[in-house]
Scaffold this active site. Sequence first.
Site, PDB file in Angstrom:
ATOM      1  N   CYS A 128      32.792  27.643  84.369  1.00 37.25           N
ATOM      2  CA  CYS A 128      31.687  26.684  84.471  1.00 37.25           C
ATOM      3  C   CYS A 128      31.897  25.655  85.586  1.00 37.25           C
ATOM      4  O   CYS A 128      30.962  25.343  86.325  1.00 37.25           O
ATOM      5  CB  CYS A 128      31.480  25.978  83.136  1.00 37.25           C
ATOM      6  SG  CYS A 128      33.009  25.417  82.380  1.00 37.25           S
ATOM      7  N   HIS A 248      29.088  18.980  82.447  1.00 40.17           N
ATOM      8  CA  HIS A 248      30.280  18.654  83.241  1.00 40.17           C
ATOM      9  C   HIS A 248      29.847  17.893  84.495  1.00 40.17           C
ATOM     10  O   HIS A 248      28.839  18.226  85.128  1.00 40.17           O
ATOM     11  CB  HIS A 248      30.996  19.925  83.708  1.00 40.17           C
ATOM     12  CG  HIS A 248      31.700  20.685  82.628  1.00 40.17           C
ATOM     13  ND1 HIS A 248      31.863  20.231  81.351  1.00 40.17           N
ATOM     14  CD2 HIS A 248      32.311  21.897  82.681  1.00 40.17           C
ATOM     15  CE1 HIS A 248      32.553  21.129  80.654  1.00 40.17           C
ATOM     16  NE2 HIS A 248      32.827  22.153  81.427  1.00 40.17           N
TER      17      HIS A 248
END
Length: 343
Positions: A128, A248
């Site tokens: 990710c 994130h």
Amino acid sequence: KKYKVAIVGATGAVGREMLRCIFQFHFPFESLKLLASSRSAGKVIEYEGHEFVVEELTENSFEGIDVAFWSAGGSISEKYMPYAVQAGCINIDNTSHFRMDPDVPLVVPEVNAYALKEHKGIIANPNCTTIQMVSALNRLNEYFDIERIIVSTYQAVSGAGVAGMEELYRQSQEVLDGKEPVAKTLPCASDKKHYPIAFNCIPQVDKFDLDNHFTKEEMKMVNETKKIFNKDIKVNATCVRVPVLRGHSESVYIETKKPIDMDKVFELLSNSHGVELYDDIENQIYPMATLFIGDELVHVGRVRQDLDNDHALSLWIVADQLMKGAAYNSVDIGLKMIEMGLL
Ligand code: A2P
């Protein structure tokens, strides 16, 4: 054409988002099989009026399945994917297990879809943290030729699955109740020690490589970035877990071969597929994790030239890592393969 589709790890944090993305982005399915462990077999998952009964993953789960999306952990992919390949199923794997295998394309569709042509039944979805970084930097790399990246991440607890989110909720309540927070999962379920994430930052995501002192998460950013950009780009990463549920954030500094031209930088970022330039400091506009939950784009702000080096700039990159960083990118790989006639 419509496809017989399976999701492996369908009850997990990423698996649930895969189901949502298949509907939201109109992946053309004829049937949808949800697979998880024996613990979840028989459980009913509802989505938009459909009811799916979760089945136990076995070696025989893939007979007649055209395409499977995997997110049940590396050891599950390692053990069961060979049976799926044998059964003629095309596998899009969100785990790290096959990512560095030279026979397995590692793909972010807007960056390196061409690599899909070489697949042999398995396509890997990158980590990710890597996906959102290479997606944001792709056009800058094409134009300015990036030589070095220095990145620090601020990673949400959902990256550690459902257990990571439960831990943040529970520990926050424990602290608010005046108790000692109990750590059971983070920073890494399989490591020796656990530390509280509530009201804290933990500079460890995944286990350490004791030879080079970086963590496995940091080395994923190093190695996967080179493979996706298909060049020997220098990457130095520090990965940090923060008490954010979802999304994130990354502070990224790049050095380029060509000198930086900020007008060109903004033009490129404004015209990058899958990227939203979200940058207006006069109005305090910049990306923040809580703004983009459930959204599939990569958001870029705080874009500024370095004060000392005219071949360098800094930016701030935010994405919902369960979406662009995992489920959406996987489903987008499938859609891209259909478009390219590979599925
Ligand atoms: P289950 O819910 O039955 O344990 P997360 O990343 O959120 O922790 O989710 C992990 C996913 O992987 C879940 O869907 C989980 O299913 C699945 N999983 C874990 N172990 C196995 C296994 N041995 N076989 C199949 N699926 C598994």
